[in-house]
Scaffold this active site. Sequence first.
Site, PDB file in Angstrom:
ATOM      1  N   VAL A 109       4.373  41.470  26.541  1.00  0.00           N
ATOM      2  CA  VAL A 109       3.876  42.805  26.871  1.00  0.00           C
ATOM      3  C   VAL A 109       2.887  42.785  28.029  1.00  0.00           C
ATOM      4  CG1 VAL A 109       4.204  43.685  24.537  1.00  0.00           C
ATOM      5  CG2 VAL A 109       1.970  42.741  25.189  1.00  0.00           C
ATOM      6  N   LYS A 110       2.533  41.588  28.537  1.00  0.00           N
ATOM      7  CA  LYS A 110       1.573  41.510  29.625  1.00  0.00           C
ATOM      8  C   LYS A 110       2.267  41.805  30.962  1.00  0.00           C
ATOM      9  CE  LYS A 110      -2.025  40.385  27.112  1.00  0.00           C
ATOM     10  NZ  LYS A 110      -1.520  40.024  25.796  1.00  0.00           N
ATOM     11  N   ILE A 111       1.514  41.710  32.049  1.00  0.00           N
ATOM     12  CA  ILE A 111       1.977  42.206  33.342  1.00  0.00           C
ATOM     13  C   ILE A 111       3.093  41.338  33.907  1.00  0.00           C
ATOM     14  CG2 ILE A 111       1.228  42.697  35.718  1.00  0.00           C
ATOM     15  CD1 ILE A 111      -1.539  43.377  34.306  1.00  0.00           C
TER      16      ILE A 111
END
Length: 394
Positions: free
Chosen positions: A189-191
């Site tokens: 879910v991170k960049i």
Amino acid sequence: MVFIPYGRQSISEEDLQAVADVLRSDYLTQGPEVPKFERAIADYCGAAHAVAVNSATSGLHIACLALGLGEGDVAWTVPNTFVASANCAIYCGASVDFVDIDPVTLNMSARRLEEKLKIAKAEGYVPKVVIPVHFSGLPCDMAKIGALAQEYGFHVIEDASHAIGASYGNGKVGNCQHSDITIFSFHPVKIITTAEGGLATTQSAELARRMQDLRSHGITRDAARMAKPNEGAWHYEQLDLGFNYRMTEMQAALGSSQATRLDEWVARRHAIADAYDKKLAHLPLILPVRESGSFSALHLYVVQVDETKTSLTRRQLFDAMRKAEIGVNVHYIPVHTQPYYRENGMAGVSFPASEAYYSRCVSLPMFASLSDEDQARVIAVLEHIFTVPEHSLA
């Protein structure tokens, strides 16, 4: 109706090819891809060194160990974070305390930190390590925190799990201008993602070496550092009690491929945030800030129910959004309220700003591949929820 999550990875054909190339290669671990990924992130951030690991939690753990955190020491972080930001100190045998957040930025309050340091020093101790968290991708006031570190003599680990691609002043988060070590996360879910994975940056060759040892069992093959003469090409020595925290070659190849689109994705997140800012301004919500002097990576877009303008509760808003197939989430339950921490010294302790924020907050969908149409649906559902009678939300 298609479910819209609050966050998700974007995987391209180039990403798939990069991983497939590794699977066809001679190295699935401990090959050339991890150093390549480390160099790419270090160069992007302006750091001299990078150490890739299998999770940001592992990175926080070995960062604490590299700085000598241990039994009898204290680390401070914020309540408004995932539990790993605090757990990493306990893994080292240290104890944990918290500094409340600024109610506007939702980051560690530099003012509260200074007040707490003055009291701690008067009582005869200061923390060994302070771990500010760049919540939602917005950088903390690192110049102030760094100045306090110089004044009071503590180490700083930036938990930048949300903040790769963010900037503070004239440099990227991760350049460690005001800290010893910065930790990034590459959870899906991170960049950018490596599936699971994390990375530490530092300007210190010695700290990088310590973390490199600790991520791989404390073992070295460097003859210059061995206690006994090198017995042959097979020879290694364990110099410390380390861990198996290595990143795989597949993860690193995925990370290198993803990193080529990092700035593009952060720019897209800003476009999404701009649309939210404009379209939600009329609703009884407190919208996130973007401070001058820093550039958020916008990992999250968190709104808070404005209790002065609506009787709708956060729970009602959350449940109504989920019922409409909008995958909102909550970031975070204050760490000090968790049963483990209540049972270990935090019972009856209050951090009012963190607790007030938690009671109101909802994270809206925010990811680079969120379409304009899906964002419009999120906004329309929010508008509907605040216009229908509350009893109909049950």
